[in-house]
Design a protein around this motif. Structure first.
Motif, PDB file in Angstrom:
ATOM      1  N   HIS A  63      -5.223  -0.505  -4.516  1.00  0.00           N
ATOM      2  CA  HIS A  63      -5.467  -1.669  -5.389  1.00  0.00           C
ATOM      3  C   HIS A  63      -5.643  -1.285  -6.858  1.00  0.00           C
ATOM      4  CE1 HIS A  63      -9.459  -0.221  -4.068  1.00  0.00           C
ATOM      5  NE2 HIS A  63      -9.712  -0.359  -5.339  1.00  0.00           N
ATOM      6  N   PHE A  96     -14.675  -1.948  -8.617  1.00  0.00           N
ATOM      7  CA  PHE A  96     -13.341  -1.933  -9.177  1.00  0.00           C
ATOM      8  C   PHE A  96     -13.224  -3.082 -10.150  1.00  0.00           C
ATOM      9  CE2 PHE A  96      -8.952  -3.689  -8.869  1.00  0.00           C
ATOM     10  CZ  PHE A  96      -8.325  -2.691  -9.590  1.00  0.00           C
ATOM     11  N   THR A 153      -5.362  -7.091  -1.374  1.00  0.00           N
ATOM     12  CA  THR A 153      -6.666  -6.622  -0.908  1.00  0.00           C
ATOM     13  C   THR A 153      -7.169  -5.517  -1.828  1.00  0.00           C
ATOM     14  OG1 THR A 153      -5.733  -4.944   0.564  1.00  0.00           O
ATOM     15  CG2 THR A 153      -6.189  -7.102   1.537  1.00  0.00           C
ATOM     16  N   ILE A 154      -8.463  -5.548  -2.054  1.00  0.00           N
ATOM     17  CA  ILE A 154      -9.158  -4.482  -2.776  1.00  0.00           C
ATOM     18  C   ILE A 154      -9.978  -3.775  -1.708  1.00  0.00           C
ATOM     19  CG2 ILE A 154     -10.710  -3.988  -4.721  1.00  0.00           C
ATOM     20  CD1 ILE A 154      -8.316  -5.838  -5.475  1.00  0.00           C
ATOM     21  N   ILE A 155      -9.834  -2.484  -1.574  1.00  0.00           N
ATOM     22  CA  ILE A 155     -10.531  -1.760  -0.497  1.00  0.00           C
ATOM     23  C   ILE A 155     -11.520  -0.788  -1.111  1.00  0.00           C
ATOM     24  CG2 ILE A 155     -10.230  -0.262   1.506  1.00  0.00           C
ATOM     25  CD1 ILE A 155      -7.550  -1.651   1.971  1.00  0.00           C
ATOM     26  N   LEU A 156     -12.804  -1.068  -0.910  1.00  0.00           N
ATOM     27  CA  LEU A 156     -13.856  -0.288  -1.591  1.00  0.00           C
ATOM     28  C   LEU A 156     -14.721   0.465  -0.585  1.00  0.00           C
ATOM     29  CD1 LEU A 156     -14.909  -2.889  -4.310  1.00  0.00           C
ATOM     30  CD2 LEU A 156     -13.486  -0.887  -4.595  1.00  0.00           C
ATOM     31  N   ILE A 197      -3.411  -4.925   4.302  1.00  0.00           N
ATOM     32  CA  ILE A 197      -4.596  -4.054   4.360  1.00  0.00           C
ATOM     33  C   ILE A 197      -4.181  -2.589   4.420  1.00  0.00           C
ATOM     34  CG2 ILE A 197      -6.703  -3.524   5.676  1.00  0.00           C
ATOM     35  CD1 ILE A 197      -6.343  -6.400   6.940  1.00  0.00           C
ATOM     36  N   LYS A 217       0.825  -1.209   0.000  1.00  0.00           N
ATOM     37  CA  LYS A 217       0.000   0.000   0.000  1.00  0.00           C
ATOM     38  C   LYS A 217       0.862   1.263   0.000  1.00  0.00           C
ATOM     39  CE  LYS A 217      -3.862  -2.437   0.264  1.00  0.00           C
ATOM     40  NZ  LYS A 217      -4.734  -2.610  -0.921  1.00  0.00           N
ATOM     41  N   GLN A 224     -14.530   1.706 -16.219  1.00  0.00           N
ATOM     42  CA  GLN A 224     -14.362   2.083 -14.820  1.00  0.00           C
ATOM     43  C   GLN A 224     -15.543   2.949 -14.435  1.00  0.00           C
ATOM     44  OE1 GLN A 224     -10.854   4.448 -14.081  1.00  0.00           O
ATOM     45  NE2 GLN A 224     -10.325   3.298 -12.269  1.00  0.00           N
ATOM     46  N   ASN A 225     -16.094   2.693 -13.286  1.00  0.00           N
ATOM     47  CA  ASN A 225     -17.226   3.496 -12.831  1.00  0.00           C
ATOM     48  C   ASN A 225     -16.994   3.875 -11.378  1.00  0.00           C
ATOM     49  OD1 ASN A 225     -20.028   4.372 -13.658  1.00  0.00           O
ATOM     50  ND2 ASN A 225     -20.471   3.393 -11.675  1.00  0.00           N
ATOM     51  N   SER A 226     -17.233   5.137 -11.050  1.00  0.00           N
ATOM     52  CA  SER A 226     -17.111   5.569  -9.653  1.00  0.00           C
ATOM     53  C   SER A 226     -18.249   6.516  -9.361  1.00  0.00           C
ATOM     54  CB  SER A 226     -15.801   6.334  -9.416  1.00  0.00           C
ATOM     55  OG  SER A 226     -14.714   5.627  -9.908  1.00  0.00           O
ATOM     56  N   GLU A 227     -18.798   6.384  -8.168  1.00  0.00           N
ATOM     57  CA  GLU A 227     -19.874   7.310  -7.838  1.00  0.00           C
ATOM     58  C   GLU A 227     -19.726   7.752  -6.394  1.00  0.00           C
ATOM     59  OE1 GLU A 227     -20.623   4.165  -8.990  1.00  0.00           O
ATOM     60  OE2 GLU A 227     -21.131   3.149  -7.149  1.00  0.00           O
ATOM     61  N   SER A 273     -19.395   1.112  -4.540  1.00  0.00           N
ATOM     62  CA  SER A 273     -18.041   1.267  -5.081  1.00  0.00           C
ATOM     63  C   SER A 273     -17.706  -0.005  -5.823  1.00  0.00           C
ATOM     64  CB  SER A 273     -17.008   1.426  -3.964  1.00  0.00           C
ATOM     65  OG  SER A 273     -17.394   2.419  -3.069  1.00  0.00           O
TER      66      SER A 273
END
Lengths: 283, 283, 283, 283
Positions: free
Chosen positions: A242, D43, D280-283, D233, A214, C39-42, D41
């Motif tokens: 990520h 990704f 890790t994917i952090i959304l 993380i 990270k 890619q989508n972000s809101e 969210s």
């Protein structure tokens, strides 16, 4: 006939075993020489019993007498260097990436880094155009058709022609042999594109991506005989997440690399960096 | 009858007009007193011609003779303080938020901050329970039905009962009058929940939210007569983004606040902070 | 005769009052148009009940039909923009300092910033040489002997000649009038050399020095009618200490300034920044 | 008889192969179920063609019907979890150091971390006193006179008695076997006192000192079968310099460790962390 001596600024670096009264003795000798202490910094490493002092002095110097007085008064085993503060000459080695070289070109051209780039050497020709935009010599010394020793011998010949104070590896992507390194002791500074000792060796951003870190970073260090293991001068990091591919990390990392390299160089050029074993003391 | 003196560690703080030979003179006097310099740091402010030095000394002290020798040798206008290194006593003032107090309680209880909390005072009773979990006295001094002077007089009476070295405002949310501040010169340390001078005064996180900033921070500073304008000791920041409400910022900011406060306190307690005008010199 | 349409990448930006099913409706329309969501972000701002979405789409676009379908399906008050992803044209305004301009020149020349600098305009002639090293036009438009309106009129004429997408103030040290700003709504990006809102206005490093802060920073923001008060895009800071004069801060701050400016520009150029009131939402 | 269902907030986590229309399909099903999307969210990992989405939903849930509708509509290979948002139960394992435990105790007691510490287990008895100050059970399970398997079996028995959602290793200084780790898949979170992958294993601050690094850090990660190699993380760092011994680094690092651990926990508890391979994917 008499030559009137001029006022100068010099940096006295002292490394020696710690003992009582060292600061008093050294600063007293400077005082007797009528030298003004512009800035003084010292550090005692209590683990190894070692004393480090950087003394920035201003006045009219009699170098020989000053060093003799210091040697006479101080304990055996003391190392002292007296550096005249002047614009240092640096030789920049690069491969293909423009960001570190570009930053050094702009900074030296506009006085943000107090050094003169004497020339740029590369094993590729991509950056010749950029270098020449700044009216500096660019030497393309291909490594193709040469063995490592032959290539380095050509580098050394070209470098020594310019008598640089320091060799700066500004993303020079080839490993240097001990022969080359030994030729320029404590005078080669490299920027490595990871926060060492993580991700030693090739493709550190790809390693960082694989590990899912990270934070990514960059490390400026003196080059010694072991790849990426020389004394660290400066490090910095940035956050990633990520969504970064290895390529995104590489792009984002460029600003860190160039900043770390030029800040490390500033410290080295100001004679603020002491190397002791595999560590640096920055005063 | 003879009292055998013990070896001690003390910190000598020197502030004076800069002049040639100061380091040599001071360290020489220490040397003549057979005191070992554990650590020495100095700074010359060339803009104001002022010299600052922190000398950590170890040995058998004759305080009176040492200070007399220094005074005799050194220029007029020199300020010197000789601090015995010992556990300092701190009085903590709080309102309702637990994070800074909690951190100080844990750190002092487990030796991560070398200080003794002598008591906690609050204008509310919310944190009595937490304080008492650590077996420390908690004084609830409500400001209700009192004017500001009356309330502060009660605070002063209670504080002075404990003879603390420092007063720590660990999210104490009331403005203090010059009378109170004057009573504890350079001895009150506050944590403000913004990177000063941005967002002085009340509800800085709400101000930060309104302004749409991308970083928030905290500032530890000495308290002087002007709200949030005393000499800054330490600051730190964290990144925020559009998804943070003022409440989210407040929550995220708590770790910064407590870290900045305790790091600032460490510096103060080690006699490393010099106040000069509205600035701090940290040696 | 038929023109075969090509696959393209576009960014759809949506701002509207929040309501149930918005994501489903918008993404469903994209799906019906056979567009792939790269890619989508809101983001929903629950305080103001406002919905923001950035949708990066890939496929064969029928812009008119797509926007009509969106308008038909979605609530009144929706703002939508469909941006074709292409190299943006930027006009750089500078005064005398080289570091931000230099960084932009290197980055655009080597692909680290996906933009084309169409020209550089300055009220001084110092940076003409640097600009011309990169084969770009430099327009020296002195403000001397002109009132503010006359000078800005000359700027506007020169700028509009190039049809830039964005105007980048890369240390342009003159205040712009509302007339100028209104001419380029949400298209002027400035780098201010402090962590706003601290140290608004002139000489922020001198203000920072006077205040004795321990961190300094830089802020990239859209320019609006109030000096240094436009929506903030990006901020960053570095640590300083008592040894920094205002000039040292200025020098150290340059790397922060140029990094913040180019990172902010990257976000703007990728259509990732939404302006809402005096805040930015970055998706 | 009818049970009136209450409005609830839940988090839907989706991981599946990327394909066209996924966002539209999933959000449309939520819309048909009259669920409001509080926050969404997503990704897409374009390197592996994998889609990740976190949907925070509010409304009256028919879990079975919702999951069935999703399964019916969506491609094979989709993983979906529907988490009810509620206070999670955490079991804290420690050895002797108080700082991480202390921070978790204060934060859970004052609502800064939305979790309930159900008990603390240690292989030493040093922290019993601290735990009991907060009225929580402390189980001292010595590892002496037991082999690793026997000790872990006693841990498991005690842990399972409390049915925790997560096991938090808050400076628990023993290596765990695969048997233990397998028992709590993706439910064990560790804080390691270095910026991994630098300084894996024992005494990282001593390793950092030996290497002469200029930054130190901490890493919160899920525990898997390989020591210090689980999915990361959160990481953070602080600057150090030549004056830091390994012990100074350890002391300075404590604030980083505790902050990184509690911020990582916040993300995990909010169901914002997706584990995919070793990332890790952090959304």
């Amino acid at each position: 006939m008499h030559v009137k001596k001029k006022r100068e600024t010099k940096v006295l670096q002292t490394i020696c075993p710690d003992s009582k009264g060292l600061i008093a003795k050294i600063t007293h000798i400077c005082y007797e020489h009528k030298l003004n202490i512009v800035q003084n910094s010292e550090f005692v490493d209590h683990l190894t019993g070692r004393f480090f002092m950087r003394t920035e002095l201003e006045g009219i110097f009699d170098n020989v007498a000053l060093l003799a007085d210091l040697e006479k008064t101080l304990p055996i085993g003391m190392l002292q260097k007296l550096h005249t503060v002047r614009r240092q000459r640096i030789m920049v080695l690069v491969t293909k990436e423009a960001h570190c070289l570009g930053d050094l070109l702009i900074k030296t051209a506009y006085g943000d880094l107090d050094a003169e780039i004497v020339a740029v050497i590369s094993n590729h020709n991509e950056l010749g155009n950029l270098t020449e935009r700044f009216d500096l010599p660019y030497h393309f010394i291909s490594h193709e058709a040469l063995n490592r020793e032959q290539h380095e011998q050509q580098l050394i010949t070209q470098i020594d022609h310019y008598h640089p104070d320091y060799i700066v590896l500004a993303k020079y992507m080839r490993v240097l042999t001990p022969t080359f390194v030994t030729h320029y002791p404590h005078r080669i500074i490299n920027i490595h594109h990871s926060f060492l000792p993580a991700f030693i060796g090739a493709r550190p951003y790809h390693q960082a991506y694989e590990r899912g870190v990270k934070i990514i970073g960059a490390t400026a260090h003196y080059v010694n005989h072991c790849l990426d293991e020389g004394p660290i001068i400066m490090q910095d990091v940035i956050n990633v997440d990520h969504s970064y591919t290895a390529e995104n990390m590489m792009l984002a990392g460029r600003d860190v690399e160039k900043n770390v390299l030029s800040r490390a160089l500033s410290l080295v050029l100001a004679q603020r960096v002491f190397v002791y074993g595999n560590r640096t003391i920055i005063l």
